[in-house]
Design an enzyme around this catalytic site. Structure first.
Site, short mmCIF file in Angstrom:
data_model
loop_
_atom_site.label_atom_id
_atom_site.label_comp_id
_atom_site.label_asym_id
_atom_site.label_seq_id
_atom_site.Cartn_x
_atom_site.Cartn_y
_atom_site.Cartn_z
N LYS A 64 14.72 -2.73 -2.46
CA LYS A 64 15.53 -2.11 -3.53
C LYS A 64 15.92 -2.91 -4.40
O LYS A 64 17.18 -3.81 -3.61
CB LYS A 64 15.70 -0.88 -3.99
CG LYS A 64 16.14 -0.26 -4.39
CD LYS A 64 17.39 -0.54 -5.43
CE LYS A 64 18.52 -0.69 -5.59
NZ LYS A 64 19.11 -1.38 -6.72
N GLU B 171 27.04 -5.69 5.20
CA GLU B 171 27.13 -7.23 4.23
C GLU B 171 27.85 -7.25 3.14
O GLU B 171 27.55 -6.34 2.08
CB GLU B 171 26.06 -8.13 4.38
CG GLU B 171 26.95 -9.98 4.70
CD GLU B 171 27.24 -10.72 3.26
OE1 GLU B 171 28.39 -10.28 3.20
OE2 GLU B 171 26.52 -11.19 2.96
N GLU C 247 38.21 -8.33 -3.96
CA GLU C 247 37.84 -9.44 -4.71
C GLU C 247 37.85 -9.68 -6.05
O GLU C 247 36.55 -8.51 -6.50
CB GLU C 247 36.67 -9.08 -3.82
CG GLU C 247 35.41 -9.60 -2.69
CD GLU C 247 34.10 -9.97 -2.56
OE1 GLU C 247 33.57 -10.36 -2.28
OE2 GLU C 247 34.07 -8.14 -2.58
C1 SIN Z 1 26.08 -17.53 1.46
O1 SIN Z 1 25.01 -17.02 1.95
O2 SIN Z 1 25.92 -19.07 0.44
C2 SIN Z 1 26.69 -16.77 0.59
C3 SIN Z 1 25.99 -14.93 0.72
C4 SIN Z 1 26.67 -13.65 -0.06
O3 SIN Z 1 27.23 -14.37 -1.01
O4 SIN Z 1 26.99 -12.40 0.12
#
Ligand code: SIN
Length: 478
Positions: free
Chosen positions: A175, A251, A380
């Site tokens: 997705k 993540e 963030e």
């Molecule tokens: C990256 O792989 O350089 C960053 C990826 C992300 O923002 O999770």
């Protein structure tokens, strides 16, 4: 290959299907024409689960060498179509075209890595306490996987998840982010062109993720979930995965400190902090959110940093000269504006930038006088805003850097080897860049600790996420 037009209004299960409903993907440039994309829901999700389960029965029987060969062809096709994929990404989410081409290479590098890793999913034998028994630990695919990918890396986050899953012998239902479905559809089309069997990689675009995600989370046949996105959504998926005890990789958000000591090479540190902060207009999970500079070099660093940030070219992401493009959408812009206004109202000083310039563009911004009570120090920002703070001692900066619920990436700039080691060990983060502002790579473990996530992507660790250990005890009749 169907080409971009052939993918409009369609989704992919065991074959390309016309979506009953569609939605429009406009991208961040107001003058761009909209794409019409299939809007999948519960019915398509249920269909995809059946397809994924059925395809898994034969895909798990293929040899690692067959899967590696398919991944090799997929890698080559991705690179052959680099310009189309890059232009699609730029149109969908505004990444500057030169960065988008770099992302296609990065995306392909995951496929290349897992082509090799597929054939290295080694098991083990081990001693037993009985003379007539032998012990083996085999590594078997976990089963059908559901993946949800973000808009900020529309290609690389797809391959970082799908390539190890496919290499391991799992089937994968994707997705993609609602903003960037076409990049994902293009990649899946190339997988099919490479010879990827029906149903091994499916793509369900959806404006609202919930109707697709709910059946995936409820169905026990989906054995693994992998998600990149906010901590808030990750927490919900983690909870939902408990019902059917799915394996899960998350993540999630970060709040990366970038620490510059007084012994660092300042010119180098400036270049690296600019790259770390402003690539993808600051919309990267591992972008720094707080730059801590030792007080003895803070003025010199700030002067050079402001000069470098002022030199960045902001503009149309399709232009080769553009360094910083627009933000992805109005909500993204509103968050960045809110953080800067909050900081200024609480006493921060703007050295460059500080405002939007129309459309979804926000100027590269550098601030000093930032304090812990400001919103940008808690959340963030996900935009081109660099707050510079100062510190006096190693102990103080370790405490400040670790004082967050997040733990994805941290950066340390120093010429002192002992200090580099001490910092790499003291910082409570999944990734520590020592004099390296862009450490992510296909062969390296990427992931966070604390509320930045679970599991690792990349390298052999990324393959493990899609494998189970099966213990086989073999006794000899006596
Ligand atoms: C990256 O792989 O350089 C960053 C990826 C992300 O923002 O999770």
């Amino acid at each position: 290959m169907a080409g971009l037009d052939g993918l409009l209004g369609r989704y992919l299960t065991d074959a390309w299907k016309p979506g009953g409903a569609t939605y429009e993907v406009r991208g961040p440039m107001s003058d761009a024409e909209a794409f019409n994309v299939a809007n999948c829901g519960e019915a398509e999700a249920r269909e995809a689960i059946d397809v994924s389960w059925n395809a898994f029965q034969s895909w798990r029987e293929t040899t690692a060498f067959e899967r590696a060969e398919l991944l090799r062809r997929w890698h080559d096709l991705i690179l052959e179509h680099r310009d189309l994929i890059a232009a699609t990404m730029t149109r969908e989410m505004g990444k500057p075209i030169k960065e988008a081409r770099g992302e296609v290479n990065y995306a392909a590098s995951f496929v290349r890595w897992y082509e090799g890793e597929a054939t290295r999913a080694y098991g083990e034998t081990f001693p037993t306490a009985m003379p007539h028994k032998r012990g083996l630990a085999l590594r078997t695919p976990v089963g059908p996987v559901y993946g949800v990918t973000p808009w900020n890396f529309p290609a690389a986050m797809v391959t970082r998840k799908a390539a190890p899953a496919l290499a391991a012998g799992c089937t994968f239902v994707l997705k993609p982010a609602e903003q960037t479905p076409l990049t994902a559809l293009l990649l899946a089309d190339l997988w099919r062109e490479a010879g990827g069997p029906e149903g091994t990689l499916q793509v369900l675009p959806a404006l609202d993720p919930v109707p697709v995600t709910k059946p995936m989370m409820e169905d026990a046949r989906i054995r693994k979930v992998t998600f990149t996105g906010s901590t808030e959504v990750g927490r919900i998926l983690y909870r939902q995965s408990a019902e059917t005890i799915k394996k899960i990789s998350l993540e999630l958000g970060g709040h990366a400190p970038f620490i510059i000591f007084d012994d660092a090479d300042l010119e180098f540190a400036v270049r690296e902090t600019i790259a770390c902060k402003f690539r993808n207009a600051g919309q990267t999970c591992v972008c720094t959110n707080r730059i801590y500079v030792h007080e003895d070099v803070a003025d010199a660093f700030t002067e050079k940093y402001v000069e470098a940030a002022s030199g960045l070219v902001m503009g149309d992401p399709n232009d080769e000269a553009t360094d910083v493009g627009p933000l992805v959408d109005a909500a993204g812009l509103a968050k960045v504006e809110g953080h800067v206004q909050d900081a200024v109202a609480k006493g921060a000083t703007v050295h460059v930038g500080g405002s939007s310039t129309g459309g979804l563009f926000f100027l590269p911004t550098v601030l000093t006088g930032v304090t812990p009570d400001m919103a940008m120090m808690q959340e963030e920002t996900f935009g081109p805003v660099a707050p510079i703070l100062t510190f006096r001692s190693d102990e103080e900066v370790i405490r400040l850097a670790n004082d967050t619920p997040y733990g994805l990436a941290a950066y340390v700039y120093t010429a002192d080897l002992a200090r580099a080691w001490r910092m790499a060990e003291a910082l409570d983060y999944g990734i520590v860049g020592v004099n390296d502002g862009v450490p992510a790579a296909a062969y390296a473990p990427f992931g966070g600790v604390k509320q930045s996530g679970l599991g690792r992507e990349g390298g052999p660790w990324g393959l493990d996420e899609y494998l189970e250990v099966r213990y086989v005890s073999m006794a000899m009749p006596r």
